[in-house]
Design an enzyme around this catalytic site. Structure first.
Site, mmCIF file in Angstrom:
data_model
loop_
_atom_site.group_PDB
_atom_site.id
_atom_site.type_symbol
_atom_site.label_atom_id
_atom_site.label_comp_id
_atom_site.label_asym_id
_atom_site.label_seq_id
_atom_site.Cartn_x
_atom_site.Cartn_y
_atom_site.Cartn_z
ATOM 1 N N SER A 139 0.858 -1.190 0.000
ATOM 2 C CA SER A 139 0.000 0.000 0.000
ATOM 3 C C SER A 139 0.888 1.231 0.000
ATOM 4 O O SER A 139 2.038 1.181 0.457
ATOM 5 C CB SER A 139 -0.851 -0.019 1.281
ATOM 6 O OG SER A 139 -1.464 1.236 1.481
ATOM 7 N N TYR A 152 -2.408 0.334 10.419
ATOM 8 C CA TYR A 152 -2.323 -0.074 9.010
ATOM 9 C C TYR A 152 -0.980 0.349 8.403
ATOM 10 O O TYR A 152 -0.282 -0.454 7.782
ATOM 11 C CB TYR A 152 -3.492 0.551 8.244
ATOM 12 C CG TYR A 152 -3.628 0.064 6.819
ATOM 13 C CD1 TYR A 152 -4.060 -1.229 6.545
ATOM 14 C CD2 TYR A 152 -3.350 0.907 5.741
ATOM 15 C CE1 TYR A 152 -4.201 -1.678 5.232
ATOM 16 C CE2 TYR A 152 -3.494 0.476 4.437
ATOM 17 C CZ TYR A 152 -3.922 -0.824 4.180
ATOM 18 O OH TYR A 152 -4.061 -1.268 2.887
#
Ligand code: NDP
Length: 249
Positions: A139, A152
């Site tokens: 990501s 995250y």
């Protein structure tokens, strides 16, 4: 590498990017093991794909279950050629100073330890055979902070370092290891982000997101030698030249 008859295990295959990835590999002629906790969903997708797919209920945060999933895949189709570490969680969406420590830790268990468990379980046989590909869905959050996403971002940064470490130790032994940073993708994860109203990602329009089939097809492409220049790092699907090389545009 052409993926015809290759044995692929996709984690987080019950929906979103993982489900599309299982279908894309099957369409390309691979034999696919779909792994997730939601067994009804993976059973249904595997049944739809047909005899070249199996569904394996597994929590990637449990090393024993990951080992068992790879053993089951090998028993059904033969040695594992490709591992796609896709399973992921985003919660908590909260400022670090207010985050629930248990929820925060669960995201590390899945996004970071789950990726390590997959690599740890798959690599010995791949190294022994001098072949194999492991791709982790990364990501942009691996490379910079995003408000409200400390778990995250930390988990994805850690998983990116695992990609680098694993590549550093296994490339010369014939194992290809890299990451895919897909940009924003129209899945349930983006629905949760939108509902949170926290940070600029939640303000994006649905039409700003790419369909899950794009990262799925990119993951298949990354199993070919055309992607070898990206070993040990992340392929970015925001990059227009990558989209062209995959044939998406
Ligand atoms: P979804 O929320 O749609 O799907 C997540 C998948 O992960 C589900 O199949 C879920 O299955 C699985 N999963 C979660 N926890 C576990 C677990 N403990 N064990 C096994 N499987 C688990 O998300 P996406 O498809 O959007 O995300 C897939 C990956 O892509 C993630 O790693 C995410 O971080 C990454 N990504 C997504 C982006 C986006 O914009 N959507 C952008 C950048 C990266 P189940 O609940 O059945 O176990």
């Amino acid at each position: 590498m052409c993926v015809t008859n290759k044995v692929v295990l996709v984690t987080g295959a019950s929906r979103g990017i993982g489900a599309a990835t299982a279908r894309a590999f099957a369409d390309a002629g691979a034999k696919v093991a779909l792994v997730a906790r939601s067994t009804n969903e993976i059973n249904a997708i595997a049944a739809e794909i047909g005899e070249n797919a199996i569904a394996i209920g597994c929590d990637v945060a449990d090393y024993g279950q990951v080992v068992a999933a790879i053993e089951q895949t090998t028993a059904a189709f033969g040695p594992l050629d490709i591992l796609i570490n896709n399973a992921g969680l985003l919660d908590p969406i909260d400022h670090l100073a207010e985050s629930d420590p248990d929820v925060w830790g669960k995201t590390i268990d899945v996004n970071l330890k789950g990726v390590f468990y997959g690599m740890r379980a798959a690599m010995p046989d791949m190294i022994g055979r001098g072949a194999g590909t492991i791709i982790t869905v990364s990501s942009g959050a691996a490379h910079g902070p995003v408000e409200g996403w400390s778990a995250y971002c930390s988990s994805k940064a850690g998983a990116y370092m695992l990609t680098r470490c694993a590549d550093n130790e296994a490339r010369e032994k014939g194992v290809r290891i890299m990451g895919l940073s897909p940009g924003t993708v129209a899945t349930d994860m983006q629905r949760d982000i939108k509902a949170s109203g926290v940070n600029p990602v939640s303000q994006l329009e649905w039409s700003d997101h790419i369909p899950p089939e794009w990262p799925a097809r990119t993951l298949v492409w990354m199993c070919s030698s055309d992607a070898d220049e990206f070993l040990g790092t992340d392929v970015s699907l925001r990059d227009e030249t990558i989209r062209q090389r995959v044939g998406l545009v």
